[in-house]
Design a protein around this motif. Structure first.
Motif, mmCIF file in Angstrom:
data_model
loop_
_atom_site.group_PDB
_atom_site.id
_atom_site.type_symbol
_atom_site.label_atom_id
_atom_site.label_comp_id
_atom_site.label_asym_id
_atom_site.label_seq_id
_atom_site.Cartn_x
_atom_site.Cartn_y
_atom_site.Cartn_z
ATOM 1 N N GLU A 133 39.263 52.676 29.271
ATOM 2 C CA GLU A 133 40.691 52.427 29.460
ATOM 3 C C GLU A 133 40.947 51.812 30.831
ATOM 4 O O GLU A 133 40.427 52.260 31.839
ATOM 5 N N SER A 134 41.783 50.801 30.847
ATOM 6 C CA SER A 134 42.180 50.180 32.106
ATOM 7 C C SER A 134 43.185 51.063 32.819
ATOM 8 O O SER A 134 44.058 51.657 32.190
ATOM 9 N N SER A 135 43.065 51.142 34.122
ATOM 10 C CA SER A 135 44.031 51.899 34.916
ATOM 11 C C SER A 135 45.309 51.100 35.131
ATOM 12 O O SER A 135 46.304 51.632 35.578
ATOM 13 N N GLY A 136 45.239 49.801 34.851
ATOM 14 C CA GLY A 136 46.374 48.930 35.118
ATOM 15 C C GLY A 136 46.302 48.325 36.506
ATOM 16 O O GLY A 136 46.962 47.354 36.793
ATOM 17 N N ALA A 137 45.509 48.924 37.388
ATOM 18 C CA ALA A 137 45.338 48.381 38.740
ATOM 19 C C ALA A 137 44.312 47.254 38.673
ATOM 20 O O ALA A 137 43.360 47.309 37.907
ATOM 21 N N LEU A 138 44.535 46.233 39.478
ATOM 22 C CA LEU A 138 43.634 45.087 39.474
ATOM 23 C C LEU A 138 42.986 44.927 40.827
ATOM 24 O O LEU A 138 43.580 45.253 41.858
ATOM 25 N N ARG A 139 41.785 44.399 40.815
ATOM 26 C CA ARG A 139 41.102 44.062 42.049
ATOM 27 C C ARG A 139 40.421 42.712 41.849
ATOM 28 O O ARG A 139 40.064 42.346 40.729
ATOM 29 N N ILE A 140 40.244 41.983 42.921
ATOM 30 C CA ILE A 140 39.528 40.714 42.878
ATOM 31 C C ILE A 140 38.040 41.051 42.937
ATOM 32 O O ILE A 140 37.569 41.605 43.928
ATOM 33 N N SER A 141 37.311 40.759 41.877
ATOM 34 C CA SER A 141 35.884 41.091 41.848
ATOM 35 C C SER A 141 34.998 39.891 42.176
ATOM 36 O O SER A 141 33.827 40.057 42.488
ATOM 37 N N CYS A 142 35.557 38.707 42.130
ATOM 38 C CA CYS A 142 34.833 37.497 42.521
ATOM 39 C C CYS A 142 35.867 36.548 43.118
ATOM 40 O O CYS A 142 36.763 36.083 42.409
ATOM 41 N N ASP A 143 35.733 36.298 44.409
ATOM 42 C CA ASP A 143 36.754 35.522 45.107
ATOM 43 C C ASP A 143 36.345 34.052 45.227
ATOM 44 O O ASP A 143 35.225 33.664 44.901
ATOM 45 N N LEU A 144 37.275 33.269 45.728
ATOM 46 C CA LEU A 144 37.075 31.833 45.904
ATOM 47 C C LEU A 144 36.041 31.520 46.982
ATOM 48 O O LEU A 144 35.900 32.271 47.948
ATOM 49 N N LYS A 145 35.395 30.389 46.838
ATOM 50 C CA LYS A 145 34.540 29.846 47.886
ATOM 51 C C LYS A 145 35.318 28.814 48.703
ATOM 52 O O LYS A 145 35.029 28.585 49.860
ATOM 53 N N ILE A 146 36.298 28.187 48.083
ATOM 54 C CA ILE A 146 37.101 27.144 48.716
ATOM 55 C C ILE A 146 38.226 27.774 49.528
ATOM 56 O O ILE A 146 38.877 28.718 49.075
ATOM 57 N N ASP A 147 38.485 27.232 50.707
ATOM 58 C CA ASP A 147 39.622 27.642 51.527
ATOM 59 C C ASP A 147 40.862 26.939 50.963
ATOM 60 O O ASP A 147 40.921 25.712 50.923
ATOM 61 N N VAL A 148 41.853 27.718 50.533
ATOM 62 C CA VAL A 148 43.047 27.135 49.910
ATOM 63 C C VAL A 148 44.232 27.056 50.865
ATOM 64 O O VAL A 148 45.322 26.635 50.459
ATOM 65 N N ALA A 149 44.042 27.426 52.114
ATOM 66 C CA ALA A 149 45.146 27.387 53.084
ATOM 67 C C ALA A 149 45.715 25.973 53.181
ATOM 68 O O ALA A 149 44.981 25.004 53.350
#
Length: 187
Positions: A78-94
């Motif tokens: 069951e999902s807790s409903g909370a989310l986390r980023i498990s694989c982030d970007l390599k590119i800087d999007v700023a």
């Protein structure tokens, strides 16, 4: 194909999808033409990989491509409903315009988390390009960053759909169309 027998009905054919992808890519190209900021397409792994590839190949502007993954966590299945980023970007999007490419938007929880994450990384705008919008299941309002836009392929009825990257138990992603999975396959 053996997987076809598990499909109750096809909602959008391969040709329907190709036509709509071309229209979305053209609209994105027009909307960002002349922008002084770079354009980055961020695919939401794993379901959006086919859609992302098809869209970016048709965008007529310089574009960077990356992937991000957000997962629910909790005990058991069951999902807790909370989310986390498990694989982030390599590119800087700023300072860049980001187009978050998603296979399907239903509750909106994942997108809300990802939009906030991209905003925290300094994206000048965050748009969403979703193959399917299942508005009947929406639980949160999507607030786009900057002058972000919502690009939608198709409005999806509240069915369990698979194909064109979308899965059930990691199967059916390779179907070239979007179809409704027979209930006996997932119950």
């Amino acid at each position: 194909m053996a997987l076809d027998a598990d499909i109750k009905t096809v909602l959008w054919t391969e040709a329907d999808i190709a036509t709509r992808v071309a229209e979305l890519a053209s609209q994105i190209s027009d909307d960002f033409l002349g922008s002084s900021s770079s354009l980055v397409a961020v695919g939401v792994a794993t379901g959006a990989f086919l859609f992302l590839a098809d869209v970016v190949r048709r965008i007529k502007l310089p574009i960077e491509v990356d992937f991000i993954r957000a997962e629910s966590y909790g005990a058991g299945t069951e999902s807790s409903g909370a989310l986390r980023i498990s694989c982030d970007l390599k590119i800087d999007v700023a300072g860049k315009h980001v187009i978050l490419v998603e296979d399907i938007v239903d509750t909106g929880n994942t997108l809300l988390c990802l939009i906030a994450h991209l905003e925290s990384k300094g994206a000048s705008s965050v748009s969403v390009c979703a193959l399917l919008n299942k508005a009947a299941r929406r639980k949160v309002e999507l607030k786009l960053v900057g002058e972000g836009k919502f690009y939608c392929g198709f409005e999806c009825p509240d069915y369990f759909v698979v194909g064109y990257g979308m899965d059930f138990a990691e199967l059916y992603r390779n179907l070239p169309y979007v179809g409704v999975l027979k209930p006996e396959m997932y119950k």
